[in-house]
Scaffold this active site. Structure first.
Site, PDB file in Angstrom:
ATOM      1  N   HIS A   1      -7.466   7.767  11.496  1.00 54.89           N
ATOM      2  CA  HIS A   1      -7.230   6.265  11.466  1.00 54.89           C
ATOM      3  C   HIS A   1      -5.766   5.778  11.225  1.00 54.89           C
ATOM      4  O   HIS A   1      -5.423   4.907  10.644  1.00 54.89           O
ATOM      5  CB  HIS A   1      -7.955   5.546  10.281  1.00 54.89           C
TER       6      HIS A   1
ATOM      7  N   ARG B   1       0.688  -1.221   0.006  1.00 55.62           N
ATOM      8  CA  ARG B   1       0.063  -0.022  -0.006  1.00 55.62           C
ATOM      9  C   ARG B   1       0.797   1.292  -0.093  1.00 55.62           C
ATOM     10  O   ARG B   1       0.463   2.265  -0.707  1.00 55.62           O
ATOM     11  CB  ARG B   1      -0.970   0.105   1.473  1.00 55.62           C
TER      12      ARG B   1
END
Ligand SMILES: [Zn+2]
Length: 235
Positions: free
Chosen positions: A104, A56
């Site tokens: 987050h 990612r």
């Protein structure tokens, strides 16, 4: 003059080409979310978890901030802004935003779960975790600084207190979030502020009655509309 509060989600980074687990694209299809985002089992699945976040991170090199990231950065220089995002990418920072509150976590950080030492990764450097032990305490338990399911999100307290204390002269911009993870209706239930919603489309989680302005468009296509609302609010 009130303050301007942004709360953004995946829809902000989508026009830049960053996919999310809801899109079911390549990377997210190859990995089971219950394994790579699970706080109860991440140590058991240590290698797989890091493999996923390494990949990612490499995706971040392929994308750049879009017009809305840039607009938020520009607005931040003109007004008192509190900038909450659910996104773990660094596109707001790359557009020039400072003091972004990443609810987050951050893809470009790793932290030691034993001594809390933080390693910041840089786009231009090596973005991959090399499975080395903590430099400070030698613990093996290095974790991506992304909030997993089942893990406490430390900045939610700031989010709730900011929204609880909104005044009539404040402006809230909710942008690119479905409201499925963070309950927007709950956040805005007592808010006396003026509220704007920018989302790609209508969805069942968000109560439209809470907003004075609603724009259903890709967020990089409503820069002028947002500017006009801000100017009205500021006049
Ligand atoms: Zn450590």
């Amino acid at each position: 003059m009130g303050k301007l509060v942004f709360l953004s989600g995946a829809g902000l980074s989508a026009p830049s080409g960053l996919s999310t687990f809801r899109d079911n694209d390549g990377l997210w299809e190859q990995y089971d979310l219950d394994i790579v985002c699970n706080y109860q089992t991440w140590i058991k699945n240590f290698n797989l978890v890091h493999e996923f976040y390494n990949k990612r991170r490499l995706e971040l090199r392929k994308v750049t901030p879009n017009k809305m990231h840039e607009k938020i950065a520009e607005i931040s220089k003109r007004f008192e802004v509190i900038n909450f995002t659910q996104n773990v990418d660094d596109l707001l920072e790359r557009a020039g935003c400072e003091n972004v509150i990443h609810l987050h976590g951050k893809l470009l950080e790793l932290h030691c779960t034993n001594c809390n030492d933080i390693t910041k990764l840089n786009l231009n450097d090596d973005l991959e975790f090399k499975f080395e032990n903590c430099k400070k305490c030698q613990s093996k338990l290095i974790k991506p600084s992304v909030v997993f399911f089942g893990e406490q999100a430390p900045f939610y307290t700031d989010l709730y207190s900011t929204f609880y204390n909104l005044n009539e002269d404040d402006l809230v911009v909710i942008i690119g979030t479905s409201g499925a993870v963070i309950n927007i209706n709950y956040l805005l239930r007592f808010a006396k502020s003026k509220n704007i919603l920018i989302n790609l489309e209508k969805n069942k989680y968000i109560n439209e009655a809470l907003f004075s302005h609603i724009i259903y468009k890709s967020c990089d296509e409503c820069i002028d509309e947002l500017e006009q609302i801000i100017q009205e609010w500021n006049s």
